[in-house]
Design a protein around this motif. Sequence first.
Motif, mmCIF file in Angstrom:
data_model
loop_
_atom_site.group_PDB
_atom_site.id
_atom_site.type_symbol
_atom_site.label_atom_id
_atom_site.label_comp_id
_atom_site.label_asym_id
_atom_site.label_seq_id
_atom_site.Cartn_x
_atom_site.Cartn_y
_atom_site.Cartn_z
ATOM 1 N N THR A 72 7.779 7.496 0.176
ATOM 2 C CA THR A 72 6.902 8.638 0.458
ATOM 3 C C THR A 72 5.422 8.291 0.295
ATOM 4 N N ALA A 73 5.130 7.114 -0.262
ATOM 5 C CA ALA A 73 3.726 6.706 -0.413
ATOM 6 C C ALA A 73 3.218 5.986 0.834
ATOM 7 N N ILE A 74 4.135 5.644 1.750
ATOM 8 C CA ILE A 74 3.732 4.896 2.949
ATOM 9 C C ILE A 74 2.979 5.820 3.902
ATOM 10 N N VAL A 75 1.766 5.409 4.242
ATOM 11 C CA VAL A 75 0.880 6.224 5.089
ATOM 12 C C VAL A 75 1.085 5.824 6.547
ATOM 13 N N GLY A 76 1.203 6.825 7.435
ATOM 14 C CA GLY A 76 1.359 6.545 8.858
ATOM 15 C C GLY A 76 2.752 6.010 9.174
ATOM 16 N N GLN A 77 2.864 5.357 10.341
ATOM 17 C CA GLN A 77 4.127 4.751 10.807
ATOM 18 C C GLN A 77 5.271 5.761 10.785
ATOM 19 N N GLU A 78 4.959 7.013 11.204
ATOM 20 C CA GLU A 78 5.953 8.103 11.152
ATOM 21 C C GLU A 78 7.171 7.810 12.014
ATOM 22 N N ASP B 47 -7.791 3.839 12.344
ATOM 23 C CA ASP B 47 -8.719 4.728 11.630
ATOM 24 C C ASP B 47 -9.211 4.054 10.341
ATOM 25 N N PRO B 48 -10.533 3.801 10.226
ATOM 26 C CA PRO B 48 -11.062 3.086 9.047
ATOM 27 C C PRO B 48 -10.728 3.763 7.716
ATOM 28 N N SER B 49 -10.814 5.103 7.659
ATOM 29 C CA SER B 49 -10.549 5.802 6.393
ATOM 30 C C SER B 49 -9.077 5.672 5.992
ATOM 31 N N LEU B 50 -8.195 5.668 6.998
ATOM 32 C CA LEU B 50 -6.766 5.510 6.730
ATOM 33 C C LEU B 50 -6.470 4.083 6.252
ATOM 34 N N ARG B 51 -7.154 3.127 6.841
ATOM 35 C CA ARG B 51 -6.985 1.723 6.429
ATOM 36 C C ARG B 51 -7.408 1.536 4.964
ATOM 37 N N VAL B 52 -8.527 2.190 4.608
ATOM 38 C CA VAL B 52 -9.008 2.112 3.226
ATOM 39 C C VAL B 52 -7.967 2.707 2.276
ATOM 40 N N GLN B 53 -7.392 3.856 2.688
ATOM 41 C CA GLN B 53 -6.377 4.525 1.856
ATOM 42 C C GLN B 53 -5.167 3.612 1.634
ATOM 43 N N VAL C 136 -5.048 0.287 1.838
ATOM 44 C CA VAL C 136 -5.439 -0.859 1.006
ATOM 45 C C VAL C 136 -5.519 -0.452 -0.465
ATOM 46 N N GLU C 137 -6.122 0.737 -0.731
ATOM 47 C CA GLU C 137 -6.252 1.204 -2.113
ATOM 48 C C GLU C 137 -4.882 1.473 -2.741
ATOM 49 N N GLN C 138 -3.978 2.063 -1.949
ATOM 50 C CA GLN C 138 -2.624 2.324 -2.452
ATOM 51 C C GLN C 138 -1.910 1.024 -2.818
ATOM 52 N N ARG C 139 -2.038 0.039 -1.952
ATOM 53 C CA ARG C 139 -1.377 -1.236 -2.209
ATOM 54 C C ARG C 139 -1.952 -1.892 -3.464
ATOM 55 N N ALA C 140 -3.281 -1.796 -3.620
ATOM 56 C CA ALA C 140 -3.922 -2.379 -4.800
ATOM 57 C C ALA C 140 -3.448 -1.679 -6.073
ATOM 58 N N SER C 141 -3.307 -0.340 -6.007
ATOM 59 C CA SER C 141 -2.825 0.433 -7.171
ATOM 60 C C SER C 141 -1.400 0.046 -7.529
ATOM 61 N N PHE C 142 -0.567 -0.129 -6.501
ATOM 62 C CA PHE C 142 0.829 -0.501 -6.732
ATOM 63 C C PHE C 142 0.925 -1.898 -7.351
ATOM 64 N N ASP C 143 0.138 -2.834 -6.806
ATOM 65 C CA ASP C 143 0.174 -4.204 -7.325
ATOM 66 C C ASP C 143 -0.321 -4.273 -8.768
ATOM 67 N N ALA C 144 -1.314 -3.411 -9.103
ATOM 68 C CA ALA C 144 -1.883 -3.418 -10.456
ATOM 69 C C ALA C 144 -0.912 -2.835 -11.485
ATOM 70 N N PRO D 210 2.855 -1.241 -10.866
ATOM 71 C CA PRO D 210 3.945 -0.731 -10.033
ATOM 72 C C PRO D 210 4.709 0.446 -10.645
ATOM 73 N N VAL D 211 5.046 0.352 -11.922
ATOM 74 C CA VAL D 211 5.850 1.405 -12.558
ATOM 75 C C VAL D 211 5.074 2.715 -12.595
ATOM 76 N N GLU D 212 3.809 2.645 -12.984
ATOM 77 C CA GLU D 212 2.957 3.836 -13.042
ATOM 78 C C GLU D 212 2.793 4.460 -11.656
ATOM 79 N N PHE D 213 2.575 3.602 -10.660
ATOM 80 C CA PHE D 213 2.394 4.064 -9.276
ATOM 81 C C PHE D 213 3.652 4.779 -8.790
ATOM 82 N N ARG D 214 4.818 4.212 -9.103
ATOM 83 C CA ARG D 214 6.081 4.821 -8.670
ATOM 84 C C ARG D 214 6.303 6.182 -9.328
ATOM 85 N N GLN D 215 5.874 6.307 -10.571
ATOM 86 C CA GLN D 215 6.042 7.587 -11.278
ATOM 87 C C GLN D 215 5.261 8.714 -10.590
#
Length: 354
Positions: free
Chosen positions: A19-25, A222-228, A230-238, A240-245
């Motif tokens: 559910t965190a995956i943006v786009g690619q509906e 869309d540049p703003s979507l790309r930023v979103q 990238v930020e999500q992926r960075a949060s998950f990598d930093a 993962p458990v917290e991001f999943r919660q």
Amino acid sequence: MNPVLENSLEQARPVFPFTAIVGQEEMKLALILNVIDPKIGGVMIMGDRGTGKSTTVRALVDLLPEIQVVADDPFNSDPQDPELMSQEVRERLQRNENLPVTTKKISMVDLPLGATEDRVCGTIDIEKALTEGVKAFEPGLLAKANRGILYVDEVNLLDDHLVDVLLDSAASGWNTVEREGISISHPARFILVGSGNPEEGELRPQLLDRFGMHAQIGTVKDPSLRVQIVEQRASFDASPVEFRQTYQDSQAQLGNQIVEARKILPQVQLDYEYRVKISQICSELDVDGLRGDLVTNRASKAIAAFEGRTEVTPEDIFRVIPLCLRHRLRKDPLESIDSGDKVRDIFKRVFGYA
């Protein structure tokens, strides 16, 4: 595997939440509909490098519902349905043995690109068969994938013979291994999910046609979507458990929605008039065979079930028909797969849309 060990392994390698995956509906919808109705026949996902194909497919694992299986059976045999039982389990039933039953999540099996046919189909120990008179069978990936999902990344780079084997098993629901006059069969009903990059070549049309659905994905512009993203992926990598919660509730909600959809699917009705129009669209698009008609009917019912309804609407058909037909259209060999616009145009005319 020990449940405690399995849980600790999951914590050691957390999966990105679906559910965190943006786009690619389009890709997400195709995967969900195949989980709701595995008889749709799988999905082929084609798209550029780095568009999250593998991430999305593997994220599906969290959402897969639980199923009943015969305990300690390598084929995930269904304790109720003889068609989904291994030969050994059927024989035990005939002897009126009490079958121990357990529940487990639908499994997802990754098929490595360099896998051999023996690794995929399983092997027969000829020496043991001849000396001890028993059919000694070492199950392969198809056995493990029974009643689950078999994922092949870069399927367009897989040997054509191996793709044929996979598609034959997916279509028939059985895998047969023959060697030195000894033959062993076991159920192999799985959802085949393939992904690939069109730059590395398309699958042959006759193989492509065997996939129920075809999802095309592209790089987000869309540049703003790309930023979103990238930020999500960075949060998950930093963390993962917290991001999943953070996505625990939305994951649970979508998982429950899929479970409910699987329950009401048998009650979903597709009006005869709509079925005729689906076949008319397939005919006008010059689609070979009847797979296109069958898959569109199934996918339309699955999307209605997903939304908690028991009647299919023209909007349901409109949303799924490009996924079901675009890879079945006859085209110039030098063209890429139609984006679905041609399918939508014919749909609008047949259904009387402006």
